[in-house]
Design a protein around this motif. Structure first.
Motif, short mmCIF file in Angstrom:
data_model
loop_
_atom_site.label_atom_id
_atom_site.label_comp_id
_atom_site.label_asym_id
_atom_site.label_seq_id
_atom_site.Cartn_x
_atom_site.Cartn_y
_atom_site.Cartn_z
N ASN A 1 8.24 -17.45 7.35
CA ASN A 1 7.79 -16.31 6.39
C ASN A 1 6.42 -15.44 6.55
N GLY A 2 5.85 -15.91 7.68
CA GLY A 2 4.51 -15.26 7.79
C GLY A 2 3.28 -16.01 7.99
N LEU A 3 2.03 -15.77 7.97
CA LEU A 3 0.86 -16.39 8.24
C LEU A 3 -0.07 -15.85 7.09
N LEU A 4 -0.77 -16.95 6.60
CA LEU A 4 -2.12 -16.52 5.76
C LEU A 4 -3.43 -17.04 6.61
N VAL A 5 -4.19 -16.15 6.79
CA VAL A 5 -5.47 -16.79 7.57
C VAL A 5 -6.54 -16.35 6.23
N ILE A 6 -7.47 -17.20 6.17
CA ILE A 6 -8.57 -17.38 5.25
C ILE A 6 -9.85 -17.87 5.85
N PHE A 7 -10.87 -16.92 6.03
CA PHE A 7 -12.03 -17.36 6.61
C PHE A 7 -12.92 -18.06 5.49
N VAL A 8 -13.43 -19.26 5.79
CA VAL A 8 -13.97 -20.06 4.76
C VAL A 8 -15.36 -20.52 5.14
N ASP B 1 -14.85 -12.09 14.52
CA ASP B 1 -15.08 -10.59 15.32
C ASP B 1 -13.77 -9.99 15.56
N ALA B 2 -12.81 -10.66 16.06
CA ALA B 2 -11.38 -9.92 16.15
C ALA B 2 -10.67 -9.61 14.92
N PHE B 3 -10.98 -10.39 13.78
CA PHE B 3 -10.26 -10.00 12.62
C PHE B 3 -11.50 -8.85 11.87
N ASP B 4 -12.65 -8.65 12.38
CA ASP B 4 -13.54 -7.98 11.57
C ASP B 4 -14.00 -8.52 10.27
N ALA B 5 -13.80 -10.13 10.16
CA ALA B 5 -14.12 -10.94 8.97
C ALA B 5 -15.56 -11.03 8.73
N ASN B 6 -15.89 -10.89 7.64
CA ASN B 6 -17.60 -10.81 7.46
C ASN B 6 -18.06 -11.75 6.11
N HIS B 7 -16.86 -12.27 5.28
CA HIS B 7 -17.38 -12.84 3.98
C HIS B 7 -16.42 -14.35 3.96
N CYS C 1 -9.50 -12.99 3.22
CA CYS C 1 -8.11 -13.32 3.31
C CYS C 1 -7.44 -12.25 4.31
N PHE C 2 -6.40 -12.56 5.03
CA PHE C 2 -5.50 -11.98 5.94
C PHE C 2 -4.00 -12.51 5.75
N LEU C 3 -3.13 -11.40 5.48
CA LEU C 3 -1.89 -11.88 5.26
C LEU C 3 -0.97 -11.21 6.03
N PHE C 4 -0.25 -12.03 6.94
CA PHE C 4 0.65 -11.27 8.16
C PHE C 4 2.11 -11.76 7.57
N ASP C 5 3.08 -10.69 7.63
CA ASP C 5 4.32 -10.97 7.50
C ASP C 5 5.02 -11.74 8.63
N LYS C 6 6.67 -12.03 8.31
CA LYS C 6 7.25 -12.89 9.37
C LYS C 6 7.47 -12.22 10.54
N SER C 7 6.81 -10.99 11.03
CA SER C 7 6.93 -10.47 12.17
C SER C 7 5.42 -10.39 12.65
N GLY C 8 4.83 -10.95 12.08
CA GLY C 8 3.21 -11.06 12.39
C GLY C 8 2.11 -9.59 12.39
N LYS C 9 2.78 -8.89 11.34
CA LYS C 9 2.04 -7.76 11.12
C LYS C 9 1.19 -7.96 9.95
N LEU C 10 0.10 -7.33 9.75
CA LEU C 10 -0.88 -7.19 8.79
C LEU C 10 -0.23 -6.60 7.41
N VAL C 11 -0.20 -7.27 6.46
CA VAL C 11 0.27 -6.51 5.12
C VAL C 11 -0.70 -6.59 3.96
#
Length: 202
Positions: free
Chosen positions: A56-63, A133-139, A143-153
């Motif tokens: 059902n997707g992927l949750l990425v969290i920079f911590v 850098d690839a995500f443009d994450a700075n903090h 959080c970045f949530l991707f759906d089952k097709s791997g698209k950022l939602v």
């Protein structure tokens, strides 16, 4: 004079390239950045985000280990990650604090932190902040949530009050997951991610 002009020009090119790499914004609908890049998990296993992504997707969290915002969001992070896993959304926490590896952000420190806070998901070391850098994450947390097709939602914060759990009015990430799992467009797809700055090497 010529040498001074040359070095000034060279520095400008380098600085412009650095800014361009850092200023790239990850738009909604974008695929998972560097999805096949293998990162080191606290278990010692090398694994990619594509391998962590579930049905059902992927949750990425920079911590980070040492960020006060991480402490304030500890229970909220654990709850939302457990909710994701329960609903077949893969979870990857990423530590990109490359400048602080010798000061509490090493792989060993990450492993100890994960054990202390009972992580049951991947906790990955991001060398040279390549993924950040690839995500443009700075903090942290961000959080970045991707759906089952791997698209950022969804991208942004866990909720609308990262500094004070008692003042939360909107559970933004949880709501985004519910919309995604229901097959609906995410009603609030982005928000501000407040927290500690990711400590990149200069």
């Amino acid at each position: 004079m010529f040498k001074s002009a040359f070095y000034l020009s060279l520095c400008t090119v380098i600085l412009t390239s650095f800014r361009s790499a850092r200023d790239a914004n990850l738009d909604l609908g974008a695929p998972i950045p560097k999805a096949e890049t293998r990162l080191t998990d606290i278990s010692g296993k090398e694994i990619s985000l594509n391998a962590i992504k579930n049905s059902n997707g992927l949750l990425v969290i920079f911590v980070a280990n040492q960020c006060p915002y991480m402490l304030r969001n500890k229970e909220r992070l654990q709850a939302v990650c457990a909710f994701a896993q329960k609903n077949n959304v893969g979870v990857a926490m990423i530590n990109s604090n490359e400048a602080n590896r010798a000061e509490g952000e090493s792989l060993a420190a990450m492993k100890a932190y994960a054990g202390q806070h009972q992580f049951s998901w991947y906790y990955l070391l991001d060398r040279n902040a390549e993924l950040a850098d690839a995500f443009d994450a700075n903090h942290t947390p961000e959080c970045f949530l991707f759906d089952k097709s791997g698209k950022l939602v969804y991208k942004g914060g866990i909720d609308d009050s990262p500094g004070n759990a008692e003042a939360v009015k909107a559970h933004l990430l949880r709501n985004a997951m519910n919309d995604m799992l229901a097959g609906k467009a995410v009603s609030i797809a982005s928000s501000a991610a407040l927290g500690c700055n990711i400590k990149r090497k200069l």
